[in-house]
Scaffold this active site. Sequence first.
Site, PDB file in Angstrom:
ATOM      1  N   GLY A 210     -10.373   8.245   2.913  1.00 49.67           N
ATOM      2  CA  GLY A 210      -9.736   7.017   2.459  1.00 49.67           C
ATOM      3  C   GLY A 210      -8.304   6.950   2.955  1.00 49.67           C
ATOM      4  O   GLY A 210      -7.680   7.969   3.274  1.00 49.67           O
TER       5      GLY A 210
ATOM      6  N   ALA B 252      -1.697   2.580   1.375  1.00 55.47           N
ATOM      7  CA  ALA B 252      -0.334   2.334   1.830  1.00 55.47           C
ATOM      8  C   ALA B 252       0.540   3.574   1.698  1.00 55.47           C
ATOM      9  O   ALA B 252       1.573   3.673   2.359  1.00 55.47           O
ATOM     10  CB  ALA B 252       0.273   1.178   1.043  1.00 55.47           C
ATOM     11  N   TYR B 253       0.119   4.526   0.853  1.00 60.39           N
ATOM     12  CA  TYR B 253       0.989   5.653   0.555  1.00 60.39           C
ATOM     13  C   TYR B 253       0.405   6.995   0.968  1.00 60.39           C
ATOM     14  O   TYR B 253       1.022   8.020   0.711  1.00 60.39           O
ATOM     15  CB  TYR B 253       1.314   5.674  -0.944  1.00 60.39           C
ATOM     16  CG  TYR B 253       1.882   4.371  -1.416  1.00 60.39           C
ATOM     17  CD1 TYR B 253       3.186   4.012  -1.097  1.00 60.39           C
ATOM     18  CD2 TYR B 253       1.112   3.471  -2.148  1.00 60.39           C
ATOM     19  CE1 TYR B 253       3.711   2.805  -1.509  1.00 60.39           C
ATOM     20  CE2 TYR B 253       1.629   2.265  -2.569  1.00 60.39           C
ATOM     21  CZ  TYR B 253       2.933   1.928  -2.247  1.00 60.39           C
ATOM     22  OH  TYR B 253       3.448   0.721  -2.647  1.00 60.39           O
ATOM     23  N   GLY B 254      -0.766   7.007   1.601  1.00 60.66           N
ATOM     24  CA  GLY B 254      -1.310   8.281   2.006  1.00 60.66           C
ATOM     25  C   GLY B 254      -2.708   8.183   2.579  1.00 60.66           C
ATOM     26  O   GLY B 254      -3.335   7.125   2.576  1.00 60.66           O
TER      27      GLY B 254
ATOM     28  N   VAL C 102      -6.471  10.621   2.847  1.00 58.21           N
ATOM     29  CA  VAL C 102      -7.235  11.768   2.353  1.00 58.21           C
ATOM     30  C   VAL C 102      -8.337  12.070   3.356  1.00 58.21           C
ATOM     31  O   VAL C 102      -9.069  11.170   3.770  1.00 58.21           O
ATOM     32  CB  VAL C 102      -7.837  11.491   0.964  1.00 58.21           C
ATOM     33  CG1 VAL C 102      -8.629  12.708   0.477  1.00 58.21           C
ATOM     34  CG2 VAL C 102      -6.747  11.139  -0.040  1.00 58.21           C
TER      35      VAL C 102
ATOM     36  N   ASP D  24      -1.772   9.498 -17.687  1.00 63.40           N
ATOM     37  CA  ASP D  24      -2.450   8.615 -16.734  1.00 63.40           C
ATOM     38  C   ASP D  24      -3.924   8.985 -16.631  1.00 63.40           C
ATOM     39  O   ASP D  24      -4.493   8.991 -15.542  1.00 63.40           O
ATOM     40  CB  ASP D  24      -1.774   8.696 -15.363  1.00 63.40           C
ATOM     41  CG  ASP D  24      -2.176   7.531 -14.455  1.00 63.40           C
ATOM     42  OD1 ASP D  24      -2.623   6.493 -14.990  1.00 63.40           O
ATOM     43  OD2 ASP D  24      -2.042   7.650 -13.228  1.00 63.40           O
TER      44      ASP D  24
END
EC number: 2.7.11.24
Length: 547
Positions: free
Chosen positions: A21, A24-26, A28, A138
């Site tokens: 996947g 916008a921030y990483g 995997v 969370d």
Amino acid sequence: MCAAEVDRHVSQRYLIKRRLGKGAYGIVWKAMDRRTGEVVAIKKIFDAFRDQTDAQRTFREIMLLREFGGHPNIIRLLDVIPAKNDRDIYLVFESMDTDLNAVIQKGRLLEDIHKRCIFYQLLRATKFIHSGRVIHRDQKPANVLLDAACRVKLCDFGLARSLSDFPEGPGGQALTEYVATRWYRAPEVLLSSRWYTPGVDMWSLGCILGEMLRGQPLFPGTSTFHQLELILETIPLPSMEELQGLGSDYSALILQNLGSRPRQTLDALLPPDTPPEALDLLKRLLAFAPDKRLSAEQALQHPYVQRFHCPDREWTRGSDVRLPVHEGDQLSAPEYRNRLYQMILERRRNSRSPREEDLGVVASRAELRASQRQSLKPGVLPQVLAETPARKRGPKPQNGHGHDPEHVEVRRQSSDPLYQLPPPGSGERPPGATGEPPSAPSGVKTHVRAVAPSLTSQAAAQAANQPLIRSDPARGGGPRAVGARRVPSRLPREAPEPRPGRRMFGISVSQGAQGAARAALGGYSQAYGTVCRSALGRLPLLPGPRA
């Protein structure tokens, strides 16, 4: 895969199999350790230290995973690798097949026994976290990872906080900010209470249980006010004493406007075949007053998870968790990065295998040996994840009451990464860090060595270590892998991997459950993507390391 996405020193250590996947921030990836053959998940975080908020979250998550990673129901962080550009960072985790959000979205894939099994493991992980006076803050289905044996791993500790670092008020500890996903927030969080307790996690667990039972979120609010509206239409209205106990300045005004709306019962939201004990547990978790909710320890004794309950396997920590940097100390982004890199360099110099005595948990050696011999009972394999061979049926452990229920047992795995995170409670912290170090078990010495804090010297040291080998004069000057056991140089033979016929993984698919909070806070998701049923059946089984 674009070769530029992975730094060379990372690809030398890990064979990248495919991308799971990208957001916008990483990114995997699914990968394989070239030395051990272990399948892992590598998460590259873009600009992990772009500002003070993201830098603190990255630092906090790594430190807390160091403390909790020895628990069988918490994701293990295997390696931390700085990127060459000194801005990104790679986190290497044990590989999991999917997450609870993806399984729920597929619909009717979980039988009643699976739901009980999953929720029991969540309670077990939460009890361990709370015993260290840490709240996760969370918990949601996207942060509950699953594998083919129905084993649960709780992940994403970026928003977790240690209650030991905050002053205690009349109702709990004072926390200043909260940005978790709205659908799983407790009423005191929605009402901006000045005091938080572990009850915020218990409310989130109630929402997760309700979502498993219902097949969709219990309270899918579109705003904070709408979220409160959905909650107060369903649960019993609070008393004036409960309102005053929240410590919120405007809770009475909001509840006065919402209290006269039409009401519905909680069981009306659930299917008719919902077990009575599941409904009872749900009501006890979704109490308005935090002090009236069941604790994780109390919930583990509830009839809904009674068949799995075994006190000897429900670990607790022997001491509170204290981070190397006090939560109240706001460092700059470069300072957080320097502290983290110093610790990485120090761990590489003192790489050692974790010991059972350092886990900081209240568990006997006999129980640990028993947990290594047994695995999850094969009768609770969900069909969506049945991609691995069935495990042999082991002996059922007896509980304290003398009968023989099914138990969840997770086998502890071993790994020898280049950078082995220290065991919980080792007491080590970077030079110059403020605040108290984590409590160390008796007989365990702490080692703190001074490391030059400049980024230039760190980058030079990192460049020297990028080939991931060092010469060993004592062994004739030949190269050796630091902190790893010796294995044959030949890589395990790879099985042919079928090319997927459609896109199998996508971060955006689970965006509905995550809400817009991630985009607003500028953070990152630790979800491993969404897995479709047919794709799981085509995943090849990679061979393990050769003897």
